[in-house]
Motif scaffolding. Structure first.
Motif, PDB file in Angstrom:
ATOM      1  N   LEU A 220       0.696  -1.174   0.014  1.00 35.83           N
ATOM      2  CA  LEU A 220      -0.146   0.095  -0.133  1.00 35.83           C
ATOM      3  C   LEU A 220       0.996   1.250  -0.167  1.00 35.83           C
ATOM      4  O   LEU A 220       0.528   2.142  -0.738  1.00 35.83           O
ATOM      5  CB  LEU A 220      -1.005  -0.114   1.240  1.00 35.83           C
ATOM      6  N   GLY A 221       2.014   1.374   0.659  1.00 33.70           N
ATOM      7  CA  GLY A 221       2.791   2.432   0.822  1.00 33.70           C
ATOM      8  C   GLY A 221       3.649   2.736  -0.342  1.00 33.70           C
ATOM      9  O   GLY A 221       3.976   3.869  -0.566  1.00 33.70           O
ATOM     10  N   GLU A 222       3.635   1.903  -1.196  1.00 35.52           N
ATOM     11  CA  GLU A 222       4.521   2.049  -2.491  1.00 35.52           C
ATOM     12  C   GLU A 222       3.759   2.030  -3.916  1.00 35.52           C
ATOM     13  O   GLU A 222       4.112   2.613  -4.836  1.00 35.52           O
ATOM     14  CB  GLU A 222       5.716   0.811  -2.505  1.00 35.52           C
ATOM     15  N   SER A 223       2.410   1.794  -3.971  1.00 34.93           N
ATOM     16  CA  SER A 223       1.641   2.057  -4.897  1.00 34.93           C
ATOM     17  C   SER A 223       1.211   3.129  -5.330  1.00 34.93           C
ATOM     18  O   SER A 223       0.705   3.982  -4.523  1.00 34.93           O
ATOM     19  CB  SER A 223       0.456   0.917  -4.652  1.00 34.93           C
ATOM     20  N   ARG A 236     -13.121  -7.953   4.237  1.00 36.05           N
ATOM     21  CA  ARG A 236     -12.914  -6.793   3.589  1.00 36.05           C
ATOM     22  C   ARG A 236     -11.050  -6.351   3.973  1.00 36.05           C
ATOM     23  O   ARG A 236     -10.708  -6.654   4.805  1.00 36.05           O
ATOM     24  CB  ARG A 236     -13.413  -5.606   4.484  1.00 36.05           C
ATOM     25  N   ILE A 237     -10.528  -5.796   2.780  1.00 36.71           N
ATOM     26  CA  ILE A 237      -9.208  -5.818   2.563  1.00 36.71           C
ATOM     27  C   ILE A 237      -8.938  -4.396   2.957  1.00 36.71           C
ATOM     28  O   ILE A 237      -7.829  -3.838   3.707  1.00 36.71           O
ATOM     29  CB  ILE A 237      -8.598  -6.556   1.369  1.00 36.71           C
ATOM     30  N   LEU A 238      -9.537  -3.494   2.029  1.00 34.30           N
ATOM     31  CA  LEU A 238      -9.280  -2.019   2.234  1.00 34.30           C
ATOM     32  C   LEU A 238     -10.466  -1.174   3.160  1.00 34.30           C
ATOM     33  O   LEU A 238     -11.371  -1.086   2.562  1.00 34.30           O
ATOM     34  CB  LEU A 238      -9.290  -1.495   0.922  1.00 34.30           C
ATOM     35  N   ASN A 239      -9.936  -1.116   4.560  1.00 37.78           N
ATOM     36  CA  ASN A 239     -10.865  -0.337   5.185  1.00 37.78           C
ATOM     37  C   ASN A 239     -10.156   0.878   5.327  1.00 37.78           C
ATOM     38  O   ASN A 239      -9.139   1.206   4.878  1.00 37.78           O
ATOM     39  CB  ASN A 239     -10.996  -1.115   6.680  1.00 37.78           C
ATOM     40  N   ALA A 240     -10.778   1.752   6.239  1.00 37.51           N
ATOM     41  CA  ALA A 240     -10.206   3.270   6.439  1.00 37.51           C
ATOM     42  C   ALA A 240      -8.936   3.188   6.979  1.00 37.51           C
ATOM     43  O   ALA A 240      -7.926   3.790   6.476  1.00 37.51           O
ATOM     44  CB  ALA A 240     -11.252   3.982   7.342  1.00 37.51           C
ATOM     45  N   THR A 241      -8.468   2.354   7.813  1.00 34.07           N
ATOM     46  CA  THR A 241      -6.997   2.448   8.155  1.00 34.07           C
ATOM     47  C   THR A 241      -5.953   2.031   7.220  1.00 34.07           C
ATOM     48  O   THR A 241      -4.999   2.704   7.007  1.00 34.07           O
ATOM     49  CB  THR A 241      -6.581   1.361   9.422  1.00 34.07           C
ATOM     50  N   ARG A 242      -6.496   1.148   6.451  1.00 32.28           N
ATOM     51  CA  ARG A 242      -5.693   0.497   5.137  1.00 32.28           C
ATOM     52  C   ARG A 242      -5.511   1.554   3.890  1.00 32.28           C
ATOM     53  O   ARG A 242      -4.395   1.749   3.411  1.00 32.28           O
ATOM     54  CB  ARG A 242      -5.906  -0.656   4.871  1.00 32.28           C
ATOM     55  N   ILE A 243      -6.737   2.301   3.974  1.00 30.01           N
ATOM     56  CA  ILE A 243      -6.694   3.401   2.709  1.00 30.01           C
ATOM     57  C   ILE A 243      -5.718   4.422   3.025  1.00 30.01           C
ATOM     58  O   ILE A 243      -5.189   5.113   2.283  1.00 30.01           O
ATOM     59  CB  ILE A 243      -8.119   3.637   2.499  1.00 30.01           C
ATOM     60  N   SER A 244      -5.822   4.677   4.506  1.00 29.77           N
ATOM     61  CA  SER A 244      -4.721   5.758   4.838  1.00 29.77           C
ATOM     62  C   SER A 244      -3.436   5.465   4.862  1.00 29.77           C
ATOM     63  O   SER A 244      -2.740   6.199   4.585  1.00 29.77           O
ATOM     64  CB  SER A 244      -4.983   6.102   6.438  1.00 29.77           C
ATOM     65  N   ARG A 257     -14.437  -8.234  -5.862  1.00 29.27           N
ATOM     66  CA  ARG A 257     -15.536  -8.438  -5.263  1.00 29.27           C
ATOM     67  C   ARG A 257     -15.887  -7.171  -4.483  1.00 29.27           C
ATOM     68  O   ARG A 257     -14.954  -6.395  -3.922  1.00 29.27           O
ATOM     69  CB  ARG A 257     -15.467  -9.554  -4.329  1.00 29.27           C
ATOM     70  N   GLY A 258     -16.977  -6.559  -4.262  1.00 29.86           N
ATOM     71  CA  GLY A 258     -17.492  -5.213  -3.890  1.00 29.86           C
ATOM     72  C   GLY A 258     -16.940  -5.307  -2.670  1.00 29.86           C
ATOM     73  O   GLY A 258     -16.859  -4.095  -1.909  1.00 29.86           O
ATOM     74  N   GLY A 259     -17.345  -6.358  -1.725  1.00 30.25           N
ATOM     75  CA  GLY A 259     -16.995  -6.401  -0.278  1.00 30.25           C
ATOM     76  C   GLY A 259     -15.712  -6.476   0.336  1.00 30.25           C
ATOM     77  O   GLY A 259     -15.542  -6.272   1.401  1.00 30.25           O
ATOM     78  N   LEU A 260     -14.679  -6.258  -0.772  1.00 31.05           N
ATOM     79  CA  LEU A 260     -13.352  -6.087  -0.392  1.00 31.05           C
ATOM     80  C   LEU A 260     -12.901  -4.614   0.153  1.00 31.05           C
ATOM     81  O   LEU A 260     -11.739  -4.537   0.610  1.00 31.05           O
ATOM     82  CB  LEU A 260     -12.339  -6.602  -1.617  1.00 31.05           C
ATOM     83  N   VAL A 261     -13.936  -3.666  -0.135  1.00 26.82           N
ATOM     84  CA  VAL A 261     -13.521  -2.377  -0.030  1.00 26.82           C
ATOM     85  C   VAL A 261     -14.626  -1.660   0.578  1.00 26.82           C
ATOM     86  O   VAL A 261     -15.889  -1.890   0.466  1.00 26.82           O
ATOM     87  CB  VAL A 261     -13.266  -1.486  -1.445  1.00 26.82           C
ATOM     88  N   ASP A 262     -14.176  -0.859   1.686  1.00 34.79           N
ATOM     89  CA  ASP A 262     -15.355   0.153   2.219  1.00 34.79           C
ATOM     90  C   ASP A 262     -15.712   1.295   1.543  1.00 34.79           C
ATOM     91  O   ASP A 262     -14.558   1.939   1.466  1.00 34.79           O
ATOM     92  CB  ASP A 262     -14.614   0.481   3.646  1.00 34.79           C
ATOM     93  N   THR A 263     -16.350   1.457   0.759  1.00 37.70           N
ATOM     94  CA  THR A 263     -16.716   2.369  -0.184  1.00 37.70           C
ATOM     95  C   THR A 263     -16.996   3.875   0.790  1.00 37.70           C
ATOM     96  O   THR A 263     -16.770   4.982   0.062  1.00 37.70           O
ATOM     97  CB  THR A 263     -17.821   2.161  -1.043  1.00 37.70           C
ATOM     98  N   ASP A 264     -17.518   3.869   1.939  1.00 36.39           N
ATOM     99  CA  ASP A 264     -17.626   4.943   2.466  1.00 36.39           C
ATOM    100  C   ASP A 264     -16.137   5.529   2.800  1.00 36.39           C
ATOM    101  O   ASP A 264     -16.178   6.820   2.732  1.00 36.39           O
ATOM    102  CB  ASP A 264     -18.431   4.724   3.745  1.00 36.39           C
TER     103      ASP A 264
END
Length: 344
Positions: A220-223, A236-244, A257-264
């Protein structure tokens, strides 16, 4: 000897009719009606052995045949001991507990290889879209507003970037993820990094210039763009913490799959400026799209159509039949998913 019985779940065969005729020569094929495929009716049919001791199930289409819902701890124990294989259209299998299948000695096969090309192409569309502000300019052009047209014309280039030389971080480098890596590396000259519990060979990595990262956080930090191509069974793989943890100005593309990402959380990150753009073919609550993303010109959205090419449908149909045939005639399955879960 009587022929083994298989269930055909869903619509009639549309494309591979000669193959289907050969399947009917080898097996007794039972095609439950739409009413019989509803959850309660389907469970009752299994309890009463309405279809006898069938040996396999094939679901040739992604859009029909799944009316009974999740194949879970309520349904799987009702399957006859004679069942050996379930082969379904589609790459994802988040609707089936494939570990329970393995415990029962049932091989689950998907249609991933049939959709790889189409899904990879859609991924490339979204990658290009999130780097080049294509959703912004698309919305402005369709607005029929001179003001919006000129705003996009003059301003979008200042945040638009060429994908070339940027780092694409792929979560899940299976058949589809690897095909995306090929297209992104060869077509756009992107640097490829990936996170997957099952490493590719050194030769495969070298062919697309890929480097495996030991942790998701490192990726995540390099992409510059994080792309999800994971199967969707791990939550869920990408929640608020990981998106940050994605670098500021980064991008997300999800064709898995849609459930892998917290869209809010994605909407929050777009509105705060932490993320530059997002491309989603799949959504958390399909067919409902997050309204904040629908209104955001930095969100490129499609309707779970990444695999939606005629070649994919033909391949899904063919693989569902060929996998069942192979397993029940002692040949190797073509696209096994849970074989590694079997107890030796």
């Amino acid at each position: 000897m009587s022929k083994p019985t298989i269930l055909h779940l869903g619509d009639d065969i549309k494309f591979n009719t000669e193959l289907y005729a050969s399947i009917k020569d080898l097996f007794t094929v039972i095609q439950p009606t739409l009413e019989e495929r509803q959850r309660d009716a389907f469970l009752e049919a299994l309890r009463t052995k309405k279809w006898g001791d069938f040996a396999g199930v094939m679901k040739p289409f992604w859009s029909t045949g799944g009316e009974m819902g999740r194949w879970d701890k309520e349904l799987v124990p009702l399957l006859p001991a004679s069942m050996k294989v379930y082969a379904a259209a589609g790459a994802g299998f988040d609707w089936a507990d494939v570990d329970l299948f393995a415990e029962r000695g049932i091989l689950y096969c998907n249609g991933a290889s049939a959709s790889s090309e189409a899904v990879a192409d859609m991924a490339i569309y979204h990658i290009l879209s999130v780097f080049r502000n294509m959703q912004w300019t698309n919305m402005a052009a369709r607005s029929l507003s001179t003001e919006q047209f000129l705003d996009a014309h003059h301003k979008s280039p200042y945040t638009s970037r060429n994908p070339q030389g940027h780092t694409l971080g792929i979560i899940g480098l299976g058949n589809i993820g690897y095909r995306i890596a090929v297209k992104a590396n060869k077509g756009f000259d992107m640097r490829i990094i990936y996170y997957d519990p099952y490493p590719k060979s050194a030769e495969q990595e070298a062919a697309v210039g890929a480097t495996r990262k030991e942790t998701l956080e490192e990726l995540l930090g390099e992409s510059d763009c994080v792309l999800l191509a994971a199967p969707g069974t791990g939550g869920r793989i990408l929640n608020a913490t990981r998106i940050s943890q994605i670098k500021k100005g980064g991008r997300i593309v999800n064709i898995a799959r849609g459930g892998l990402v917290d869209t809010d959380a994605v909407a929050d990150a777009l509105e705060s400026g932490h993320l530059q753009a997002v491309g989603l073919d799949v959504h958390e609550d399909e067919p409902n799209v997050n309204p904040r993303l629908a209104a955001n010109r930095s969100a490129s959205l499609t309707c779970h159509t990444a695999g939606g090419a005629i070649e994919t449908n033909i391949g899904f149909e063919r693989l569902s039949m060929e996998n069942v045939r192979n397993v029940l005639t002692g040949q190797p399955p073509l696209t096994p998913v849970n074989k590694h879960m079997f107890k030796q």
